[in-house]
Write a protein that holds these residues in place. Structure first.
Motif, PDB file in Angstrom:
ATOM      1  N   PRO A   1      43.317  48.625  54.848  1.00  0.00           N
ATOM      2  CA  PRO A   1      42.267  47.625  54.561  1.00  0.00           C
ATOM      3  C   PRO A   1      42.591  46.233  55.094  1.00  0.00           C
ATOM      4  O   PRO A   1      41.684  45.519  55.523  1.00  0.00           O
ATOM      5  CB  PRO A   1      42.165  47.623  53.029  1.00  0.00           C
ATOM      6  CG  PRO A   1      43.363  48.319  52.527  1.00  0.00           C
ATOM      7  CD  PRO A   1      43.826  49.237  53.595  1.00  0.00           C
ATOM      8  N   ALA A   2      43.875  45.854  55.107  1.00  0.00           N
ATOM      9  CA  ALA A   2      44.224  44.522  55.597  1.00  0.00           C
ATOM     10  C   ALA A   2      43.967  44.406  57.091  1.00  0.00           C
ATOM     11  O   ALA A   2      43.586  43.355  57.598  1.00  0.00           O
ATOM     12  CB  ALA A   2      45.687  44.207  55.280  1.00  0.00           C
TER      13      ALA A   2
ATOM     14  N   VAL B   1      52.556  38.083  52.277  1.00  0.00           N
ATOM     15  CA  VAL B   1      52.315  38.015  50.836  1.00  0.00           C
ATOM     16  C   VAL B   1      51.587  39.268  50.339  1.00  0.00           C
ATOM     17  O   VAL B   1      51.825  39.725  49.228  1.00  0.00           O
ATOM     18  CB  VAL B   1      51.555  36.712  50.477  1.00  0.00           C
ATOM     19  CG1 VAL B   1      50.141  36.726  50.998  1.00  0.00           C
ATOM     20  CG2 VAL B   1      51.563  36.458  48.981  1.00  0.00           C
ATOM     21  N   TYR B   2      50.742  39.893  51.171  1.00  0.00           N
ATOM     22  CA  TYR B   2      50.058  41.128  50.747  1.00  0.00           C
ATOM     23  C   TYR B   2      51.050  42.279  50.637  1.00  0.00           C
ATOM     24  O   TYR B   2      51.002  43.078  49.710  1.00  0.00           O
ATOM     25  CB  TYR B   2      48.954  41.509  51.739  1.00  0.00           C
ATOM     26  CG  TYR B   2      47.829  40.515  51.842  1.00  0.00           C
ATOM     27  CD1 TYR B   2      47.469  39.720  50.755  1.00  0.00           C
ATOM     28  CD2 TYR B   2      47.116  40.366  53.020  1.00  0.00           C
ATOM     29  CE1 TYR B   2      46.439  38.810  50.854  1.00  0.00           C
ATOM     30  CE2 TYR B   2      46.077  39.455  53.119  1.00  0.00           C
ATOM     31  CZ  TYR B   2      45.749  38.676  52.037  1.00  0.00           C
ATOM     32  OH  TYR B   2      44.742  37.777  52.136  1.00  0.00           O
TER      33      TYR B   2
ATOM     34  N   GLU C   1      34.262  45.672  51.697  1.00  0.00           N
ATOM     35  CA  GLU C   1      35.708  45.786  51.879  1.00  0.00           C
ATOM     36  C   GLU C   1      36.212  45.014  53.091  1.00  0.00           C
ATOM     37  O   GLU C   1      37.407  44.776  53.221  1.00  0.00           O
ATOM     38  CB  GLU C   1      36.120  47.263  52.012  1.00  0.00           C
ATOM     39  CG  GLU C   1      35.986  48.077  50.733  1.00  0.00           C
ATOM     40  CD  GLU C   1      34.553  48.467  50.427  1.00  0.00           C
ATOM     41  OE1 GLU C   1      33.660  48.216  51.269  1.00  0.00           O
ATOM     42  OE2 GLU C   1      34.311  49.002  49.330  1.00  0.00           O
TER      43      GLU C   1
ATOM     44  N   ARG D   1      46.070  51.702  50.602  1.00  0.00           N
ATOM     45  CA  ARG D   1      45.578  50.621  49.757  1.00  0.00           C
ATOM     46  C   ARG D   1      45.770  49.233  50.363  1.00  0.00           C
ATOM     47  O   ARG D   1      45.111  48.292  49.968  1.00  0.00           O
ATOM     48  CB  ARG D   1      46.276  50.654  48.395  1.00  0.00           C
ATOM     49  CG  ARG D   1      45.744  51.739  47.480  1.00  0.00           C
ATOM     50  CD  ARG D   1      46.531  51.712  46.189  1.00  0.00           C
ATOM     51  NE  ARG D   1      45.984  52.615  45.197  1.00  0.00           N
ATOM     52  CZ  ARG D   1      45.069  52.239  44.302  1.00  0.00           C
ATOM     53  NH1 ARG D   1      44.629  51.005  44.275  1.00  0.00           N
ATOM     54  NH2 ARG D   1      44.611  53.108  43.429  1.00  0.00           N
ATOM     55  N   VAL D   2      46.732  49.082  51.282  1.00  0.00           N
ATOM     56  CA  VAL D   2      47.027  47.738  51.794  1.00  0.00           C
ATOM     57  C   VAL D   2      46.988  47.659  53.318  1.00  0.00           C
ATOM     58  O   VAL D   2      46.221  46.863  53.872  1.00  0.00           O
ATOM     59  CB  VAL D   2      48.397  47.246  51.267  1.00  0.00           C
ATOM     60  CG1 VAL D   2      48.712  45.864  51.820  1.00  0.00           C
ATOM     61  CG2 VAL D   2      48.378  47.209  49.750  1.00  0.00           C
TER      62      VAL D   2
ATOM     63  N   TRP E   1      35.370  39.885  54.078  1.00  0.00           N
ATOM     64  CA  TRP E   1      36.279  38.741  54.002  1.00  0.00           C
ATOM     65  C   TRP E   1      36.832  38.373  55.370  1.00  0.00           C
ATOM     66  O   TRP E   1      37.178  37.219  55.607  1.00  0.00           O
ATOM     67  CB  TRP E   1      37.436  39.040  53.050  1.00  0.00           C
ATOM     68  CG  TRP E   1      38.223  40.253  53.436  1.00  0.00           C
ATOM     69  CD1 TRP E   1      37.943  41.554  53.123  1.00  0.00           C
ATOM     70  CD2 TRP E   1      39.414  40.302  54.220  1.00  0.00           C
ATOM     71  NE1 TRP E   1      38.873  42.402  53.665  1.00  0.00           N
ATOM     72  CE2 TRP E   1      39.790  41.671  54.333  1.00  0.00           C
ATOM     73  CE3 TRP E   1      40.210  39.336  54.825  1.00  0.00           C
ATOM     74  CZ2 TRP E   1      40.931  42.077  55.040  1.00  0.00           C
ATOM     75  CZ3 TRP E   1      41.343  39.747  55.521  1.00  0.00           C
ATOM     76  CH2 TRP E   1      41.688  41.098  55.622  1.00  0.00           C
TER      77      TRP E   1
END
Lengths: 270, 307
Positions: free
Chosen positions: B203-204, B181-182, B278, B199-200, B281
């Motif tokens: 960091p993910a 989904v990201y 960042e 950006r994804v 989570w």
């Protein structure tokens, strides 16, 4: 949908002057099959659908009826095996920032603040414009004061508001919603429904909304596309003539609900 | 026979009982202190029990000790502490680990991101990585000495080697487990190429990359001791080897303790990275984990779902 919607200015690229009734999405003879070991699994069979500009359409059906697959095909994340999908007369070739998804699992980035999430689609715009638009939509979805919060710090309903604000911020022509309220508790779901309706009435974009909840479809949609499973087909397209806000206590609502349950092949007389 | 270990053990027992009755934050402080004190007391008692008197050929008795007591260890460390050898060797070891670890991270993270993202790159690289990974860094020591000599670069090479594999496999796993989904959200909003990575993808995967860095640093700190025993002539590993050659086992144990304490410090430093906004989570708070654990206990320990 009533013709009152035409008070809203139409997007610049809409060729027709009668924007509110122009056809936005055309789905023609779409089939989708997945190869299995010995045979094929038919997920979608001969799906035909026209969606008007500014229309709110719900895809309703049980799990496994292919409604999410259909949404992914229209949104460009998946390709049909045969058939065509056109939006604004152009064949869909992939995802496009003018047509934005809101997912059940939110899809907002946990490593970015609420503000940065909403600004995702505006990253190439000037800073002051970003601030103006992002602040506007954060306020519209009722998250003012949570700009610097991270997704882990807010509730499921608030996360989905972030996803909605992120989608609205790019002023999309179409919003695809794949069971967006499915992960929320039932009370939050009701209030979010009202919010989505309010935003849609204000912004008048086209919305394609996947759900398996009969009441949700009845409360939101201009038309309900009822789908049946194995293979996934459109069983019937049911227009909903009631005006908003809809009174769930009326006989008209009850009749429509009965009709939908019948089409879905389940009785609700327990 | 000394009395103090029994006093300490009794005090530790009191501390444990006290911790049960006092609320937060006391157990978090008292429990580890009590355990450490009991450990030192038990260490001393074990030394006493294992020591014995041996009758020698000339008829005199000789006291044999197999292991230095805590006090003897402290005394044995006096000189390296006072003359600065311990500090100098500790700095040498940490420096080698820092350089080797940084080189490994700079290589492993980009390779892991690439192999995690592109299926073809994964198919090409992963079998090789998996085959090289089980080779202990210790096994590379002969080659390291052959290539780099008995020098810093030899130890740095071994540390880089030891750190590389946990980081690269952790990064690959981190990227491959990014929820679809990201990625779809990113594509939907037109992110592609380098921007999609920045950006994804990065960091993910970052929480898992940080975990792999932490594991790698722990392994690197273990390997540096082995590397310094053979491949260089300074550092904490060398201190152990040097003390052993002088039959100074007080100092061997003292150096071991120094290694353990510095290891705790390094791990604590790495864990501070997990508190950044960042990546937070990806790391549920300790209190949260404890609460979940308490709930599991409250509902009856292990709940069988398969029945």
């Amino acid at each position: 949908m009533s013709s009152k919607a035409s008070v809203q200015p139409s997007p610049p690229h809409a060729a027709s002057s009668a924007a509110a009734t122009a056809t936005k999405i055309v789905v023609r003879a779409v089939n989708k099959t997945f190869a299995r070991k010995n045979d094929e699994l038919v997920v979608l069979q001969d799906v035909n659908l026209d969606v008007a500009e500014g229309e709110f359409v719900c895809l309703l059906g049980p799990s496994g009826c292919g409604k999410s697959t259909l949404l992914n095909i229209i949104g460009g994340f998946d390709a049909p095996t045969t058939g065509t999908v056109e939006i604004d007369g152009e064949p869909v070739r992939g995802p496009n920032p003018r047509r934005v998804f809101v997912f059940q699992e939110y899809g907002i980035f946990p490593w970015a603040s609420v503000w940065d999430n909403v600004a995702l689609g505006l990253r190439d715009r000037p800073k002051d414009e970003q601030h103006r638009i992002v602040d506007h939509y954060i306020e519209l979805v009722g998250l003012k004061g949570f700009e610097r919060a991270y997704p882990a710090e807010i509730s499921g309903g608030m996360k989905q508001r972030v996803a909605v604000a992120r989608a609205l911020a790019v002023s999309p022509d179409v919003i695809f919603m794949d069971e967006p309220l499915g992960a929320l508790d039932s009370l939050t779901r009701l209030s979010m429904r009202a919010e989505i309706l309010r935003i849609w009435q204000q912004e008048r974009m086209t919305i394609l909304f996947v759900t398996h909840d009969v009441d949700e479809a009845l409360q939101l949609a201009d038309r309900i596309v009822v789908m049946s499973p194995r293979p996934g087909r459109i069983a019937e397209i049911v227009p909903v003539e009631m005006s908003h806000p809809r009174d769930v206590g009326t006989a008209e609502y009850g009749d429509a609900k009965n009709r939908l349950y019948e089409l879905l092949g389940v009785s609700h007389q327990f | 026979m000394s009395l103090w270990p029994y006093v300490v053990l009794t005090l530790a027992a009191v501390v444990f009982v006290l911790a049960r009755h006092l609320g937060d934050p006391w157990p978090k402080v008292l429990l580890p202190v009590g355990t450490a004190a009991a450990f030192v007391a038990g260490w001393h008692l074990t030394c006493e029990w294992l020591a014995y008197d041996l009758k020698q050929l000339d008829g005199t008795m000789r006291h044999i000790e197999l292991f230095p007591t805590p006090y003897q260890t402290l005394v044995g460390m006096e000189r390296p502490i006072v003359d600065g050898t311990l500090l100098r060797y500790a700095v040498a070891s940490v420096y080698r680990v820092a350089v080797g670890f940084t080189i490994a991270a700079l290589l492993a993270i980009p390779i892991g991101l690439l192999a995690g993202w592109h299926l073809r790159a994964f198919q090409a690289i992963n079998p090789l990585i998996q085959a090289l990974r089980p080779i202990s860094p210790i096994a590379w020591i002969p080659l390291a000495v052959l290539w780099f000599g008995v020098k810093d670069s030899s130890a740095v090479f071994l540390i880089a080697l030891a750190s590389f594999f946990p980081i690269v496999t952790g990064t690959i796993a981190g990227v491959r487990s990014i929820p679809l989904v990201y990625v779809r959200s990113a594509q939907n909003f037109g992110l592609e190429g380098f921007e999609l990575f920045r950006r994804v993808v990065l960091p993910a995967a970052m929480p898992q990359i940080l975990i792999s860095l932490r594991i790698a640093l722990g392994i690197a700190w273990m390997v540096i001791v082995a590397a310094e025993m053979i491949a260089v002539d300074s550092g904490l590993g060398y201190l152990i080897m040097d003390a052993r050659n002088a039959s100074n086992y007080d100092r061997v144990v003292g150096a071991m303790i120094a290694i353990g304490l510095i290891g705790v410090g390094l791990d604590y430093g790495m864990r501070q990275l997990e508190t950044f906004d960042e990546v937070r989570w990806g790391f549920p708070k300790e209190s949260e984990a404890v609460r979940n654990w308490n709930i599991r206990v409250a509902i009856g320990g292990s709940v069988r779902l398969d029945k």
